[in-house]
Design a protein around this motif. Structure first.
Motif, PDB file in Angstrom:
ATOM      1  N   VAL A  37       1.020  -1.230   0.042  1.00  0.00           N
ATOM      2  CA  VAL A  37       0.148  -0.148  -0.010  1.00  0.00           C
ATOM      3  C   VAL A  37       1.105   1.303  -0.059  1.00  0.00           C
ATOM      4  O   VAL A  37       2.037   1.190   0.646  1.00  0.00           O
ATOM      5  N   GLU A  38       0.603   2.109  -0.818  1.00  0.00           N
ATOM      6  CA  GLU A  38       1.213   3.778  -0.601  1.00  0.00           C
ATOM      7  C   GLU A  38       1.515   3.785   0.705  1.00  0.00           C
ATOM      8  O   GLU A  38       0.748   4.049   1.701  1.00  0.00           O
ATOM      9  N   LYS A  39       2.866   4.646   1.069  1.00  0.00           N
ATOM     10  CA  LYS A  39       3.241   4.958   2.367  1.00  0.00           C
ATOM     11  C   LYS A  39       2.440   5.885   2.916  1.00  0.00           C
ATOM     12  O   LYS A  39       1.859   5.969   4.060  1.00  0.00           O
ATOM     13  N   ASN A  40       1.969   7.020   2.108  1.00  0.00           N
ATOM     14  CA  ASN A  40       1.067   8.071   2.821  1.00  0.00           C
ATOM     15  C   ASN A  40      -0.494   7.437   3.097  1.00  0.00           C
ATOM     16  O   ASN A  40      -0.851   7.960   4.091  1.00  0.00           O
ATOM     17  N   ALA A  88      -3.719   6.027   7.433  1.00  0.00           N
ATOM     18  CA  ALA A  88      -4.493   5.032   8.164  1.00  0.00           C
ATOM     19  C   ALA A  88      -4.118   4.722   9.552  1.00  0.00           C
ATOM     20  O   ALA A  88      -4.926   4.503  10.521  1.00  0.00           O
ATOM     21  N   LYS A  89      -2.837   4.613   9.767  1.00  0.00           N
ATOM     22  CA  LYS A  89      -2.094   4.469  11.354  1.00  0.00           C
ATOM     23  C   LYS A  89      -2.854   5.675  12.239  1.00  0.00           C
ATOM     24  O   LYS A  89      -3.225   5.310  13.201  1.00  0.00           O
ATOM     25  N   ARG A  90      -2.586   6.813  11.747  1.00  0.00           N
ATOM     26  CA  ARG A  90      -3.264   7.994  12.250  1.00  0.00           C
ATOM     27  C   ARG A  90      -4.697   7.757  12.808  1.00  0.00           C
ATOM     28  O   ARG A  90      -5.206   7.907  13.902  1.00  0.00           O
ATOM     29  N   ASN A 144      -6.194   7.404  16.454  1.00  0.00           N
ATOM     30  CA  ASN A 144      -7.312   8.497  16.936  1.00  0.00           C
ATOM     31  C   ASN A 144      -8.608   7.893  17.348  1.00  0.00           C
ATOM     32  O   ASN A 144      -9.316   8.352  18.027  1.00  0.00           O
ATOM     33  N   THR A 145      -8.742   6.543  16.783  1.00  0.00           N
ATOM     34  CA  THR A 145      -9.980   6.305  16.887  1.00  0.00           C
ATOM     35  C   THR A 145      -9.893   4.820  18.131  1.00  0.00           C
ATOM     36  O   THR A 145     -10.984   4.207  18.359  1.00  0.00           O
ATOM     37  N   GLY A 146      -8.727   4.591  18.645  1.00  0.00           N
ATOM     38  CA  GLY A 146      -8.358   3.663  19.605  1.00  0.00           C
ATOM     39  C   GLY A 146      -8.349   2.190  19.033  1.00  0.00           C
ATOM     40  O   GLY A 146      -8.995   1.518  19.767  1.00  0.00           O
ATOM     41  N   ARG A 147      -8.255   2.186  17.637  1.00  0.00           N
ATOM     42  CA  ARG A 147      -8.141   0.715  17.183  1.00  0.00           C
ATOM     43  C   ARG A 147      -6.771   0.478  16.487  1.00  0.00           C
ATOM     44  O   ARG A 147      -5.943   1.471  16.356  1.00  0.00           O
ATOM     45  N   SER A 148      -6.686  -0.734  16.327  1.00  0.00           N
ATOM     46  CA  SER A 148      -5.442  -1.183  15.477  1.00  0.00           C
ATOM     47  C   SER A 148      -5.512  -0.925  13.921  1.00  0.00           C
ATOM     48  O   SER A 148      -6.823  -1.126  13.427  1.00  0.00           O
TER      49      SER A 148
END
Length: 80
Positions: free
Chosen positions: A9-12, A17-19, A23-27
């Motif tokens: 997947v594209e790095k950006n 997605a990680k942020r 922010n939503t408290g999920r992995s």
């Protein structure tokens, strides 16, 4: 049973997605798993997005509300 999956997947996209996951408290794994589960549901019902799920039921319309009539009025006024 959990199984490891490798994706390209594209790095950006990964960074955003990680942020979002943080922010939503999920992995990130949970987000991907939930998406794939919703995508492959057997009943093929439309699954509202999480944003839409938050606002469903926020507006209560009168029992006699006529959506077609209101849309017609809206478009007539818009194009005057």
């Amino acid at each position: 049973m959990n199984t490891k999956l490798t994706l390209t997947v594209e790095k950006n996209v990964i960074d955003k997605a990680k942020r979002y996951a943080k922010n939503t408290g999920r992995s990130l794994s949970e987000l991907v798993e939930n998406y794939l589960e919703a995508l492959t549901q057997e009943n093929n019902d439309v699954v509202p997005s999480p944003k839409l799920q938050k606002i469903i039921g926020a507006v209560t319309l009168p029992i006699d509300f006529d959506e077609k009539k209101e849309l017609r009025i809206y478009f007539e006024n818009k194009h005057l």
